[in-house]
Design an enzyme around this catalytic site. Structure first.
Site, PDB file in Angstrom:
ATOM      1  N   GLU A   1       1.413  -6.017  -2.836  1.00  0.00           N
ATOM      2  CA  GLU A   1       1.335  -4.646  -3.368  1.00  0.00           C
ATOM      3  C   GLU A   1       1.875  -4.596  -4.794  1.00  0.00           C
ATOM      4  O   GLU A   1       1.385  -3.833  -5.630  1.00  0.00           O
ATOM      5  CB  GLU A   1       2.082  -3.683  -2.426  1.00  0.00           C
ATOM      6  CG  GLU A   1       1.288  -3.496  -1.127  1.00  0.00           C
ATOM      7  CD  GLU A   1       2.119  -3.271   0.118  1.00  0.00           C
ATOM      8  OE1 GLU A   1       3.297  -2.894   0.009  1.00  0.00           O
ATOM      9  OE2 GLU A   1       1.576  -3.476   1.229  1.00  0.00           O
TER      10      GLU A   1
ATOM     11  N   ASN B   1      10.310  -5.393   5.876  1.00  0.00           N
ATOM     12  CA  ASN B   1      10.012  -4.787   4.584  1.00  0.00           C
ATOM     13  C   ASN B   1       9.654  -3.325   4.834  1.00  0.00           C
ATOM     14  O   ASN B   1       8.552  -3.033   5.294  1.00  0.00           O
ATOM     15  CB  ASN B   1       8.847  -5.545   3.922  1.00  0.00           C
ATOM     16  CG  ASN B   1       8.398  -4.894   2.624  1.00  0.00           C
ATOM     17  OD1 ASN B   1       9.053  -3.980   2.109  1.00  0.00           O
ATOM     18  ND2 ASN B   1       7.279  -5.358   2.096  1.00  0.00           N
TER      19      ASN B   1
ATOM     20  N   LYS C   1       9.081  -1.094   2.739  1.00  0.00           N
ATOM     21  CA  LYS C   1       8.204  -0.540   1.691  1.00  0.00           C
ATOM     22  C   LYS C   1       8.748   0.831   1.251  1.00  0.00           C
ATOM     23  O   LYS C   1       9.964   0.997   1.208  1.00  0.00           O
ATOM     24  CB  LYS C   1       6.742  -0.503   2.170  1.00  0.00           C
ATOM     25  CG  LYS C   1       6.303  -1.878   2.696  1.00  0.00           C
ATOM     26  CD  LYS C   1       4.830  -2.005   2.915  1.00  0.00           C
ATOM     27  CE  LYS C   1       4.515  -3.403   3.458  1.00  0.00           C
ATOM     28  NZ  LYS C   1       3.089  -3.643   3.621  1.00  0.00           N
TER      29      LYS C   1
ATOM     30  N   GLY D   1      -1.153  -4.230   6.934  1.00  0.00           N
ATOM     31  CA  GLY D   1      -1.351  -2.817   7.240  1.00  0.00           C
ATOM     32  C   GLY D   1      -2.713  -2.494   7.826  1.00  0.00           C
ATOM     33  O   GLY D   1      -3.101  -1.337   7.910  1.00  0.00           O
TER      34      GLY D   1
ATOM     35  N   SER E   1       0.461  -7.407   9.740  1.00  0.00           N
ATOM     36  CA  SER E   1       0.257  -6.848  11.083  1.00  0.00           C
ATOM     37  C   SER E   1       0.925  -7.675  12.178  1.00  0.00           C
ATOM     38  O   SER E   1       0.399  -7.780  13.293  1.00  0.00           O
ATOM     39  CB  SER E   1      -1.236  -6.648  11.371  1.00  0.00           C
ATOM     40  OG  SER E   1      -1.792  -5.763  10.415  1.00  0.00           O
TER      41      SER E   1
ATOM     42  N   GLU F   1       1.292 -14.005   3.286  1.00  0.00           N
ATOM     43  CA  GLU F   1       0.768 -12.725   3.776  1.00  0.00           C
ATOM     44  C   GLU F   1      -0.687 -12.582   3.339  1.00  0.00           C
ATOM     45  O   GLU F   1      -0.958 -12.231   2.181  1.00  0.00           O
ATOM     46  CB  GLU F   1       1.576 -11.564   3.194  1.00  0.00           C
ATOM     47  CG  GLU F   1       3.042 -11.580   3.579  1.00  0.00           C
ATOM     48  CD  GLU F   1       3.672 -10.188   3.490  1.00  0.00           C
ATOM     49  OE1 GLU F   1       4.170  -9.725   4.516  1.00  0.00           O
ATOM     50  OE2 GLU F   1       3.620  -9.569   2.422  1.00  0.00           O
TER      51      GLU F   1
ATOM     52  N   HIS G   1       5.248  -9.565  -3.757  1.00  0.00           N
ATOM     53  CA  HIS G   1       4.492  -8.960  -2.657  1.00  0.00           C
ATOM     54  C   HIS G   1       3.113  -8.561  -3.176  1.00  0.00           C
ATOM     55  O   HIS G   1       2.980  -8.136  -4.325  1.00  0.00           O
ATOM     56  CB  HIS G   1       5.242  -7.742  -2.106  1.00  0.00           C
ATOM     57  CG  HIS G   1       4.641  -7.242  -0.830  1.00  0.00           C
ATOM     58  ND1 HIS G   1       3.496  -6.466  -0.817  1.00  0.00           N
ATOM     59  CD2 HIS G   1       4.978  -7.453   0.462  1.00  0.00           C
ATOM     60  CE1 HIS G   1       3.181  -6.211   0.449  1.00  0.00           C
ATOM     61  NE2 HIS G   1       4.048  -6.803   1.245  1.00  0.00           N
TER      62      HIS G   1
HETATM   63  P1  13P Z   1       2.404  -4.839   7.937  1.00  0.00           P
HETATM   64  O1  13P Z   1       3.303  -5.545   8.920  1.00  0.00           O
HETATM   65  O2  13P Z   1       2.557  -3.347   7.969  1.00  0.00           O
HETATM   66  O3  13P Z   1       0.996  -5.320   8.027  1.00  0.00           O
HETATM   67  O4  13P Z   1       2.927  -5.261   6.472  1.00  0.00           O
HETATM   68  C1  13P Z   1       3.127  -6.597   6.200  1.00  0.00           C
HETATM   69  C2  13P Z   1       3.811  -6.701   4.897  1.00  0.00           C
HETATM   70  O5  13P Z   1       3.227  -6.447   3.854  1.00  0.00           O
HETATM   71  C3  13P Z   1       5.227  -7.103   4.895  1.00  0.00           C
HETATM   72  O6  13P Z   1       5.662  -7.380   3.616  1.00  0.00           O
END
Ligand code: 13P
Length: 252
Positions: free
Chosen positions: A99, A9, A11, A175, A215, A169, A97
């Protein structure tokens, strides 16, 4: 048997030129690494999707959007429909997601509509669920993911549900550099599979791919993917560097 998937992803990262370069590099390294024990999927920003589909065409690498509209078509300025995403060759779209849930008001009801729109247009949703830190600390993380499953997905027919990929997740791991331990991941993935089993039966549950995200990187992927109920990863930061991302795909 269920399929292992390692999905990147991206983002809101990379210009078009950088994204095309990254996709080409991923393709090169996938082809150089011989048979992988997982499907590799890339989820770049919307405006990169057409070019990324061309770059990976014929390689077996899948392409996913990061979101899709809840409506079919019409006066929805700024939105991108499931039919549009499907029309350029994407097989998947992320839906729900954290976010999207926390910054853009994607409620369970909206997400349920998005899932149906994706399925009606031949896309496989990669449906994301997971608790925030306060929910884990107060011990309600099992109820939280159960409620997300029920509200987002459990009005699907068995036939429809078979096209769902899940991604657990934990928001506190996204992150942050904090990963769920393999024991924590296995515990909740097994709970998610059991919840699916109670609704759709053992066979559907056994065939459902459940990814871990938060992560996940080339140092911890092997331990996470060794868990019996972890079928791969949804990778954020570590998917932006081809070499790291491929190492994760090689971790099975
Ligand atoms: P990170 O791997 O940067 O923690 O992000 C995970 C994520 O949100 C994947 O959709």
């Amino acid at each position: 048997m269920r399929k292992n998937i390692v999905a990147g992803n991206w983002k809101m990262n990379k210009t078009l030129q950088e994204g095309v370069q990254l996709a080409a590099e991923v393709r090169k390294q996938v082809e150089a690494s011989g048979a992988l024990k997982c499907e590799v999927v890339l989820a770049p920003p919307f405006i990169h999707l057409t070019e990324v589909c061309k770059v990976v065409a014929g390689s077996g690498i899948g392409v996913s959007a990061q979101n899709c509209a809840a409506e079919t078509s019409g006066a929805y300025t700024g939105e991108v429909s499931a039919a549009m995403i499907q029309s350029i060759g994407c097989a998947y779209t992320l839906i729900g997601h954290s976010e999207r849930r926390s910054y853009y008001g994607d409620t369970d009801q909206i997400l349920s509509k998005k899932v149906k729109m994706a399925l009606a247009n031949g896309l496989k949703p990669i449906f994301c669920i997971g608790e925030v830190l306060a929910e884990r600390e107060s011990g309600i993380h099992f109820e939280v993911v159960k409620s997300q499953l029920e509200k987002g997905l459990f009005d699907l027919t068995t036939e429809e549900f078979q096209n769902i990929v899940l991604a657990y997740e934990p928001v506190w791991a996204i992150g942050t550099g904090k990963t769920a331990s393999s024991a924590q991941a296995q515990e909740i993935h097994a709970f998610i599979r059991r919840t699916i089993e109670l609704k759709y039966g053992a066979q559907v549950a056994q065939n459902t791919t459940i990814l871990y995200g938060g992560s996940c990187n080339d140092a911890n992927a092997a331990e996470l993917f060794a868990c019996p109920d972890v079928d791969g990863g949804l990778i954020g930061g570590a998917s932006l560097v081809a070499e790291k991302f491929i190492k994760i795909a090689q971790a099975f």
